[in-house]
Scaffold this active site. Structure first.
Site, PDB file in Angstrom:
ATOM      1  NE  ARG A 100      -3.895   0.426   1.881  1.00 25.55           N
ATOM      2  CZ  ARG A 100      -5.131   0.432   2.384  1.00 25.55           C
ATOM      3  NH1 ARG A 100      -5.412   1.165   3.434  1.00 25.55           N
ATOM      4  NH2 ARG A 100      -6.088  -0.293   1.839  1.00 25.55           N
ATOM      5  CG  HIS A 127      -8.309   0.073  -3.131  1.00 29.58           C
ATOM      6  ND1 HIS A 127      -7.509  -1.027  -2.872  1.00 29.58           N
ATOM      7  CD2 HIS A 127      -8.985   0.315  -1.961  1.00 29.58           C
ATOM      8  CE1 HIS A 127      -7.686  -1.414  -1.622  1.00 29.58           C
ATOM      9  NE2 HIS A 127      -8.571  -0.631  -1.058  1.00 29.58           N
ATOM     10  CD  GLN A 130     -12.976  -2.099  -1.362  1.00 34.93           C
ATOM     11  OE1 GLN A 130     -12.228  -2.026  -0.410  1.00 34.93           O
ATOM     12  NE2 GLN A 130     -14.156  -2.690  -1.301  1.00 34.93           N
ATOM     13  CG  ASP A 216     -14.170   5.850  -1.051  1.00 36.88           C
ATOM     14  OD1 ASP A 216     -14.292   5.627   0.173  1.00 36.88           O
ATOM     15  OD2 ASP A 216     -13.101   5.685  -1.666  1.00 36.88           O
ATOM     16  CB  CYS A 255     -14.333   0.691  -0.568  1.00 36.58           C
ATOM     17  SG  CYS A 255     -13.675   2.332  -0.239  1.00 36.58           S
ATOM     18  NE  ARG A 283     -10.303  -5.591  -0.264  1.00 36.06           N
ATOM     19  CZ  ARG A 283      -9.531  -4.605   0.221  1.00 36.06           C
ATOM     20  NH1 ARG A 283     -10.096  -3.573   0.809  1.00 36.06           N
ATOM     21  NH2 ARG A 283      -8.218  -4.626   0.076  1.00 36.06           N
TER      22      ARG A 283
HETATM   23  N1   CP Z   1     -11.301  -0.442   1.875  1.00 37.93           N
HETATM   24  C1   CP Z   1     -10.064  -0.536   2.387  1.00 37.93           C
HETATM   25  O1   CP Z   1      -9.063  -0.668   1.654  1.00 37.93           O
HETATM   26  O2   CP Z   1     -10.008  -0.525   3.743  1.00 37.93           O
HETATM   27  P1   CP Z   1      -8.677  -0.353   4.602  1.00 37.93           P
HETATM   28  O3   CP Z   1      -8.125   1.018   4.319  1.00 37.93           O
HETATM   29  O4   CP Z   1      -9.139  -0.518   6.031  1.00 37.93           O
HETATM   30  O5   CP Z   1      -7.701  -1.428   4.192  1.00 37.93           O
END
Ligand code: CP
Length: 300
Positions: A100, A127, A130, A216, A255, A283
């Protein structure tokens, strides 16, 4: 060939559908191949995470593998060691790297120098993990062969970008409801050229007849002017009035994490149309299948 997953376009429609079918099959059977036995996956986080971290770690464990989870600041990467050298070194220890990153270019740099698969666990650009879970949730609700109408309301952020990619790959109609200031010229050009893509400034118009309504957070990690962004998006809250415009069978997706009372109301988040916690669970199921795709040697 190393199977990296920086964006959804690493998969064609057939591969994407196959991956989701496998995810659903494993979700239903609760049996998982021990395909990662003896394998180690590094997970590097430059930003906080709940869902991504826990679901990946659990998925790796379910497949018989071992996860090493590290915050960037606990690595020499946080003290200036180059991304390229980090990629070269980690490739000697682990079988895949989930990362990430603040900047998508870091993922590209990892990919350019690693000899193991790199998986995008969220960047400023996209992402894709997701959206695997999101499409899986849509498939569970509406079936694999239908073409539900999808509406995204709010910020044109990294999650929206990956949804746009998914719609282009799967040829699904997508309506975007956002203010003109968040509809840049390059995106407008893409929408003008593709009949599957529709933009509406009015959120009620965007939600009209939708089977899936998504939003979001208005203020993504790294946003430079949260107050201005919030002012801009205040008329785009997904509330019961917006949901009433959608198809009666419509579902609501987010998400997470959500800022309740901003981009979505409690009534919608906790209402009968919300599938946000199934989506979060997915997920885990989607990422099991993704790890198999990245790490299983394709048959000759
Ligand atoms: N949706 C998502 O990626 O959640 P986190 O940031 O908690 O990993």
């Amino acid at each position: 060939m190393i199977r990296h997953f920086l964006d959804l376009d690493a998969l064609d429609a057939e591969t994407l559908r196959g991956l989701l079918d496998q995810a659903l099959s494993m979700k239903r059977s609760r049996t998982f191949p021990a395909a990662l036995r003896g394998k180690t996956v590094a997970m590097i986080f430059e930003k906080p995470s709940t869902r991504t971290r826990f679901s990946f770690e659990r998925a790796i464990h379910d497949l018989g593998g071992h996860a090493i989870v590290v915050n960037k600041n606990d690595m020499q990467l946080g003290r200036g060691e180059t991304v390229a050298d980090t990629a070269r070194v980690l490739s000697r220890y682990v079988d895949a790297i989930v990362a990430r990153t603040l900047d998508h270019h870091t993922l590209v740099e990892l990919k350019n120098h690693a000899t193991v698969p790199i998986i995008n666990a969220l960047s400023d650009r996209s992402h894709p993990c997701q959206i695997l879970a999101d499409v899986l949730t849509v498939q569970e609700t509406f079936g694999p062969l239908t073409h539900p109408r999808i509406t995204w309301i709010g910020d044109t952020n990294n999650v929206f970008f990956s949804w746009l990619q998914a719609c282009l790959i799967l040829k699904l109609p997508l309506t975007l409801g956002c203010p003109p200031a968040l509809f840049p010229d390059a995106l407008k050009k893409q929408f003008d050229q593709n009949p599957l893509l529709t933009w509406a400034e009015d959120p009620l118009k965007a939600a009209h007849g939708a089977h899936i309504v998504m939003t979001d957070t208005w203020v993504s990690m790294g946003c430079l002017d949260p107050e201005a962004q919030t002012r801009l998006l205040t008329p785009y809250q997904v509330n019961e009035t917006v949901m009433k415009q959608a198809d009666p069978q419509a579902i609501f997706l987010h998400c997470l994490p959500a800022v309740r009372g901003q981009e979505v109301t409690d009534a919608v988040m906790d209402g009968p149309q919300s599938r946000v916690f199934d989506q979060a669970e997915n997920r885990l199921h989607a990422q099991r299948a993704l790890l198999l795709w990245c790490l299983q040697t394709p048959k000759a």
